[in-house]
Structures are given as structure tokens and as C-alpha cells.
Design a protein around this motif. Sequence first.
Motif, PDB file in Angstrom:
ATOM      1  N   ASP A   1      26.134 -31.822  27.989  1.00  0.00           N
ATOM      2  CA  ASP A   1      26.745 -30.589  27.492  1.00  0.00           C
ATOM      3  C   ASP A   1      26.265 -30.314  26.070  1.00  0.00           C
ATOM      4  O   ASP A   1      26.376 -31.177  25.191  1.00  0.00           O
ATOM      5  N   TRP A   2      25.747 -29.121  25.861  1.00  0.00           N
ATOM      6  CA  TRP A   2      25.294 -28.708  24.547  1.00  0.00           C
ATOM      7  C   TRP A   2      26.487 -28.153  23.763  1.00  0.00           C
ATOM      8  O   TRP A   2      27.395 -27.541  24.335  1.00  0.00           O
ATOM      9  N   GLU A   3      26.486 -28.345  22.466  1.00  0.00           N
ATOM     10  CA  GLU A   3      27.570 -27.836  21.620  1.00  0.00           C
ATOM     11  C   GLU A   3      27.370 -26.347  21.347  1.00  0.00           C
ATOM     12  O   GLU A   3      26.236 -25.875  21.185  1.00  0.00           O
ATOM     13  N   LEU A   4      28.463 -25.611  21.329  1.00  0.00           N
ATOM     14  CA  LEU A   4      28.404 -24.191  20.998  1.00  0.00           C
ATOM     15  C   LEU A   4      28.272 -24.032  19.487  1.00  0.00           C
ATOM     16  O   LEU A   4      29.109 -24.529  18.726  1.00  0.00           O
ATOM     17  N   VAL A   5      27.230 -23.333  19.055  1.00  0.00           N
ATOM     18  CA  VAL A   5      26.996 -23.083  17.634  1.00  0.00           C
ATOM     19  C   VAL A   5      27.528 -21.712  17.234  1.00  0.00           C
ATOM     20  O   VAL A   5      28.220 -21.557  16.229  1.00  0.00           O
ATOM     21  N   ASP A   6      27.225 -20.697  18.045  1.00  0.00           N
ATOM     22  CA  ASP A   6      27.636 -19.324  17.743  1.00  0.00           C
ATOM     23  C   ASP A   6      27.506 -18.500  19.018  1.00  0.00           C
ATOM     24  O   ASP A   6      26.749 -18.850  19.927  1.00  0.00           O
ATOM     25  N   ALA A   7      28.252 -17.413  19.087  1.00  0.00           N
ATOM     26  CA  ALA A   7      28.178 -16.548  20.263  1.00  0.00           C
ATOM     27  C   ALA A   7      28.676 -15.157  19.919  1.00  0.00           C
ATOM     28  O   ALA A   7      29.487 -14.966  19.000  1.00  0.00           O
ATOM     29  N   GLY A   8      28.174 -14.174  20.634  1.00  0.00           N
ATOM     30  CA  GLY A   8      28.628 -12.797  20.531  1.00  0.00           C
ATOM     31  C   GLY A   8      28.490 -12.140  21.890  1.00  0.00           C
ATOM     32  O   GLY A   8      28.185 -12.796  22.889  1.00  0.00           O
ATOM     33  N   GLU A   9      28.694 -10.846  21.965  1.00  0.00           N
ATOM     34  CA  GLU A   9      28.633 -10.155  23.247  1.00  0.00           C
ATOM     35  C   GLU A   9      27.257 -10.283  23.908  1.00  0.00           C
ATOM     36  O   GLU A   9      27.162 -10.351  25.134  1.00  0.00           O
ATOM     37  N   ALA A  10      26.200 -10.309  23.082  1.00  0.00           N
ATOM     38  CA  ALA A  10      24.846 -10.267  23.631  1.00  0.00           C
ATOM     39  C   ALA A  10      24.062 -11.551  23.414  1.00  0.00           C
ATOM     40  O   ALA A  10      22.892 -11.626  23.790  1.00  0.00           O
ATOM     41  N   PHE A  11      24.669 -12.586  22.817  1.00  0.00           N
ATOM     42  CA  PHE A  11      23.911 -13.804  22.554  1.00  0.00           C
ATOM     43  C   PHE A  11      24.820 -15.031  22.597  1.00  0.00           C
ATOM     44  O   PHE A  11      26.037 -14.940  22.424  1.00  0.00           O
ATOM     45  N   VAL A  12      24.192 -16.172  22.827  1.00  0.00           N
ATOM     46  CA  VAL A  12      24.870 -17.459  22.692  1.00  0.00           C
ATOM     47  C   VAL A  12      23.862 -18.452  22.131  1.00  0.00           C
ATOM     48  O   VAL A  12      22.686 -18.449  22.506  1.00  0.00           O
ATOM     49  N   GLU A  13      24.333 -19.282  21.206  1.00  0.00           N
ATOM     50  CA  GLU A  13      23.487 -20.288  20.569  1.00  0.00           C
ATOM     51  C   GLU A  13      24.123 -21.653  20.783  1.00  0.00           C
ATOM     52  O   GLU A  13      25.299 -21.849  20.470  1.00  0.00           O
ATOM     53  N   GLN A  14      23.357 -22.584  21.330  1.00  0.00           N
ATOM     54  CA  GLN A  14      23.848 -23.924  21.634  1.00  0.00           C
ATOM     55  C   GLN A  14      22.877 -24.961  21.072  1.00  0.00           C
ATOM     56  O   GLN A  14      21.693 -24.676  20.885  1.00  0.00           O
ATOM     57  N   ALA A  15      23.386 -26.179  20.857  1.00  0.00           N
ATOM     58  CA  ALA A  15      22.566 -27.219  20.247  1.00  0.00           C
ATOM     59  C   ALA A  15      22.818 -28.564  20.902  1.00  0.00           C
ATOM     60  O   ALA A  15      23.894 -28.824  21.459  1.00  0.00           O
TER      61      ALA A  15
ATOM     62  N   PHE B   1      13.702 -41.317  18.199  1.00  0.00           N
ATOM     63  CA  PHE B   1      13.333 -40.219  17.311  1.00  0.00           C
ATOM     64  C   PHE B   1      14.472 -39.193  17.207  1.00  0.00           C
ATOM     65  O   PHE B   1      14.772 -38.505  18.193  1.00  0.00           O
ATOM     66  N   PRO B   2      15.105 -39.034  16.036  1.00  0.00           N
ATOM     67  CA  PRO B   2      16.210 -38.078  15.899  1.00  0.00           C
ATOM     68  C   PRO B   2      15.691 -36.636  15.833  1.00  0.00           C
ATOM     69  O   PRO B   2      14.924 -36.271  14.934  1.00  0.00           O
ATOM     70  N   LEU B   3      16.121 -35.838  16.781  1.00  0.00           N
ATOM     71  CA  LEU B   3      15.740 -34.429  16.843  1.00  0.00           C
ATOM     72  C   LEU B   3      16.979 -33.588  17.141  1.00  0.00           C
ATOM     73  O   LEU B   3      17.816 -33.979  17.958  1.00  0.00           O
ATOM     74  N   ARG B   4      17.070 -32.449  16.503  1.00  0.00           N
ATOM     75  CA  ARG B   4      18.120 -31.462  16.809  1.00  0.00           C
ATOM     76  C   ARG B   4      17.448 -30.240  17.406  1.00  0.00           C
ATOM     77  O   ARG B   4      16.510 -29.683  16.831  1.00  0.00           O
ATOM     78  N   HIS B   5      17.952 -29.816  18.558  1.00  0.00           N
ATOM     79  CA  HIS B   5      17.365 -28.709  19.307  1.00  0.00           C
ATOM     80  C   HIS B   5      18.420 -27.611  19.452  1.00  0.00           C
ATOM     81  O   HIS B   5      19.486 -27.837  20.024  1.00  0.00           O
ATOM     82  N   VAL B   6      18.122 -26.448  18.919  1.00  0.00           N
ATOM     83  CA  VAL B   6      19.009 -25.283  19.012  1.00  0.00           C
ATOM     84  C   VAL B   6      18.312 -24.225  19.850  1.00  0.00           C
ATOM     85  O   VAL B   6      17.150 -23.889  19.597  1.00  0.00           O
ATOM     86  N   VAL B   7      19.019 -23.698  20.862  1.00  0.00           N
ATOM     87  CA  VAL B   7      18.456 -22.621  21.669  1.00  0.00           C
ATOM     88  C   VAL B   7      19.407 -21.432  21.630  1.00  0.00           C
ATOM     89  O   VAL B   7      20.620 -21.582  21.779  1.00  0.00           O
ATOM     90  N   ARG B   8      18.833 -20.270  21.411  1.00  0.00           N
ATOM     91  CA  ARG B   8      19.578 -19.013  21.378  1.00  0.00           C
ATOM     92  C   ARG B   8      19.114 -18.147  22.538  1.00  0.00           C
ATOM     93  O   ARG B   8      17.919 -17.817  22.638  1.00  0.00           O
ATOM     94  N   HIS B   9      20.019 -17.850  23.458  1.00  0.00           N
ATOM     95  CA  HIS B   9      19.762 -16.896  24.532  1.00  0.00           C
ATOM     96  C   HIS B   9      20.350 -15.549  24.126  1.00  0.00           C
ATOM     97  O   HIS B   9      21.529 -15.479  23.753  1.00  0.00           O
ATOM     98  N   GLU B  10      19.557 -14.500  24.230  1.00  0.00           N
ATOM     99  CA  GLU B  10      20.008 -13.169  23.818  1.00  0.00           C
ATOM    100  C   GLU B  10      19.466 -12.124  24.782  1.00  0.00           C
ATOM    101  O   GLU B  10      18.320 -12.233  25.250  1.00  0.00           O
ATOM    102  N   VAL B  11      20.288 -11.131  25.109  1.00  0.00           N
ATOM    103  CA  VAL B  11      19.840 -10.039  25.969  1.00  0.00           C
ATOM    104  C   VAL B  11      19.857  -8.736  25.192  1.00  0.00           C
ATOM    105  O   VAL B  11      20.668  -8.527  24.280  1.00  0.00           O
ATOM    106  N   GLY B  12      18.924  -7.854  25.562  1.00  0.00           N
ATOM    107  CA  GLY B  12      18.802  -6.557  24.922  1.00  0.00           C
ATOM    108  C   GLY B  12      17.896  -5.671  25.747  1.00  0.00           C
ATOM    109  O   GLY B  12      17.599  -5.977  26.917  1.00  0.00           O
ATOM    110  N   PRO B  13      17.402  -4.582  25.182  1.00  0.00           N
ATOM    111  CA  PRO B  13      16.567  -3.643  25.948  1.00  0.00           C
ATOM    112  C   PRO B  13      15.332  -4.274  26.571  1.00  0.00           C
ATOM    113  O   PRO B  13      14.852  -3.806  27.605  1.00  0.00           O
ATOM    114  N   ASP B  14      14.805  -5.344  25.954  1.00  0.00           N
ATOM    115  CA  ASP B  14      13.608  -5.994  26.475  1.00  0.00           C
ATOM    116  C   ASP B  14      13.936  -7.139  27.426  1.00  0.00           C
ATOM    117  O   ASP B  14      13.039  -7.903  27.816  1.00  0.00           O
TER     118      ASP B  14
END
Length: 307
Positions: free
Chosen positions: A93-107, A118-131
Motif C-alpha cells: 500500500d502506497w501512502e497518500l501524499v495529496d489528492a484533489g478532484e482531478a489528481f492523486v499523489e502517492q508514495a 538502496f533507500p529510494l522514495r518513489h512518488v507517483v502523481r496520476h492526473e486527468v485533464g483534457p489530454d
Amino acid sequence: MISMSEHEIAAAGYHAVVSATGAGLRVLRRGGVALTETWAPGTKPPLAAGLVLFPWPNRTRDGRFTFDGAAHQLELSEPELHNASHGLVRARDWELVDAGEAFVEQAVEVGGEPGWPFPLRHVVRHEVGPDGLTATHRVTNTGTGRAPFGLGIHTFLRAGDAPMDDCTLQVPASRVQPVERQRNLPEGPVRDVTPEEDLREPRGLDGLWFDTPFTGLAREGDGRARCWLRAPDGTSACLWTSAELGWVQVFTADPRNDKAYPGRGRALAVEPMSCPPDALASGDDLVVLEAGASWTAQWGISGVLPS
């Protein structure tokens, strides 16, 4: 255990559902038309559908690699084939970093697992829009030494309700990494595609089967490489990648190989990757970050609907 937690985002006619487990893209639709395969919430994604593959995609032979002179032994997540497969985070389970109506960011963070210091932090932001959907991946080396990694996303495309075999596929790749079929590991050097492998022009998928890493991706003026799945009625799903993702794995789910996609039978994965299989061992296109450094890559999916 698969988390029930997921995040719905919507904008400009696009609707996506992103799971906390594996940061998986469970749903993507435009105007109610499916652009990806899906699965029931709270259940294991079939064939790793939609999941982020990190800190390596695909397979590592015998789970072994050497980096900066030190040997490492990963857990064999594919024990019957003696491979370490698809990284460390697809069931986490990824931690929730931030979210709004059109995006969510998890890490998610890795480092300290067997064979992976090897310590690595990975953040992914999924966002929807006209494209359509845009996914932005940012990886940071939070340790004090150099760190290697690779990234993949196990994306299954879909062009509405059309059966896969009624569709065409176009992938702008001129090169391929041959793999041996028993363990899906590299077999020989990267070479030009053969006529049977060439997807640079749209090809009907009926009767075709792939589990193939492609590279040599032709990029358009905006720097993106675009892969297209097109249905007969004009419905299309387009997957694009930034230059940091220089590989695409094309995989056909097929009941004849005991790998059917539930409810669909044959289905198509088009998977952005930063490197080929066994890159931890070979070093081919492996990303190496100095302490404190970051790396960013993007991919996305847009849809075309019949007029």
C-alpha cells in the motif's frame, strides 16, 4: 492482503480509479468508454494489471546482481522459474501524499528488503485533464551512496468493448530484445525487429502473440512516443511515454498459454519501461542516482471516441 482503499479522479470527461495497493490504475474511461482493462475493487489485479513495477521491472535472472562491486541476492518472487520478478512494491500500500478532484499523489519507500539495501522514495502523481491521464513518477535517492533502479508500469489497454482480436496495434519501435521463452530472460543482443515483430504500422491482433521488450521508439515533436490500440468503430486508446521510458513491453494475455484475462480472455498489455529485463545484472539502460539526486519520467493514456 489487498487494500480496499482507492482514489477516484475525474476531469474533462475522463474518469480514473487508482488503487493504494501497488498504485495500480484500476479504471480509466473517457465518456464512459473503457481505455484500460479493470478488476474488482479489493481483489488482486489479474496478471499484475495496472501496477507499478519498481525498483526493477520484468525479471532478474536468479535474483542476482552486482552493483559497485557488491553482490546482491533478491528474493525469488517467481520461484518456479528462479527469477526475481517485477520489483518490490506491487503488493504494498502506497501512502497518500495529496489528492484533489482531478489528481492523486502517492508514495512508497524501499531499502532494507532482502537483496535491496538502496533507500529510494518513489512518488507517483496520476492526473486527468483534457489530454487524458498523465502519470508523473519522481524517484529520489534518500541514502548516502549511489543507487540503481528501473521502472515499469503493467498497463493493459482497451478500446471500449471491442474484442482485442478485432483491434489493431501500432508501436513505433525499431529494435527488440530477444528473450528465451521458458524464463522470459534476454537471449542475445538487442537487434532490429523482424517483419513478424514489426508494429510500426497498424497490425491486426487476431492470431498474434507477444511477450516482447521493444525499444528504438520513434518520438514525435513533443518528445513522446505513442502506441495505439484501435477498434473498428474508431474508438482508440493511445499510450505515450517520455524519453526516460525508452522501452515498451508488449504482452498478450491468452487462455491458450494459461494466462487469460478474467472476463475478456485475450487482452493486451503495453507496458512502459525504463530498461529491459535483467537490467540490474546487465546494466542496460539502468538508472543510477547519486545520493540526494532525483529522476522524473512520465507516461499517459488518452482516448479517441467515434464522432
